[in-house]
Design an enzyme around this catalytic site. Sequence first.
Site, mmCIF file in Angstrom:
data_model
loop_
_atom_site.group_PDB
_atom_site.id
_atom_site.type_symbol
_atom_site.label_atom_id
_atom_site.label_comp_id
_atom_site.label_asym_id
_atom_site.label_seq_id
_atom_site.Cartn_x
_atom_site.Cartn_y
_atom_site.Cartn_z
ATOM 1 N N HIS A 58 0.798 -1.226 0.000
ATOM 2 C CA HIS A 58 0.000 0.000 0.000
ATOM 3 C C HIS A 58 0.835 1.284 0.000
ATOM 4 O O HIS A 58 0.277 2.371 -0.025
ATOM 5 C CB HIS A 58 -0.913 0.016 1.230
ATOM 6 C CG HIS A 58 -0.127 0.130 2.503
ATOM 7 N ND1 HIS A 58 0.515 -0.955 3.055
ATOM 8 C CD2 HIS A 58 0.169 1.195 3.275
ATOM 9 C CE1 HIS A 58 1.164 -0.560 4.140
ATOM 10 N NE2 HIS A 58 0.968 0.745 4.288
ATOM 11 N N HIS A 73 1.733 6.918 -0.892
ATOM 12 C CA HIS A 73 0.844 6.125 -0.038
ATOM 13 C C HIS A 73 -0.457 5.907 -0.795
ATOM 14 O O HIS A 73 -1.115 6.860 -1.191
ATOM 15 C CB HIS A 73 0.581 6.859 1.280
ATOM 16 C CG HIS A 73 0.225 5.946 2.397
ATOM 17 N ND1 HIS A 73 -1.019 5.385 2.521
ATOM 18 C CD2 HIS A 73 0.953 5.480 3.438
ATOM 19 C CE1 HIS A 73 -1.044 4.614 3.597
ATOM 20 N NE2 HIS A 73 0.153 4.650 4.180
#
Length: 151
Positions: A58, A73
Amino acid sequence: MSLRVGSPVTGRAVALSAVPDPVFSQAMVGPGVAVEPVRSRSDVVSPVDGTVVTLHPHAFVVATGDGAAVLVHLGIDTVKRKGEGFELHVVKGEEVRAGQRIVTWDPAEVEAAGFAPICPVIALDASADVLADVAVDVDVAANDALFDWSR
């Protein structure tokens, strides 16, 4: 010297203050911009040339040869997905080029699972005054310039 930081995803560049997480919206980890991604399965690309120094499904950090590090992110609280829905294409320590595919994901699927798919792009260990030409409230394609980082 200026470092061009590209968008990791296609979408709409927005101010960090729009990110629903105070760590990012208050620039606690550094200045930058966020991208509200298009809601379709797509590739996430490296924002700069460098080495993948941190790699999670992620999120990832690419560090340039002169030590500039950019955090990407993918979504907020997506660590809770434990990698589900993210397909990695590189390994930690790999040299990458700006625009090279790092991860494949589906922001619509992330959103359907209850997570905000917005993507903060952060200049680590920098102050806001070293960023210029910051793209905000504009549509961007993957690898389009998000900001220039004076080094």
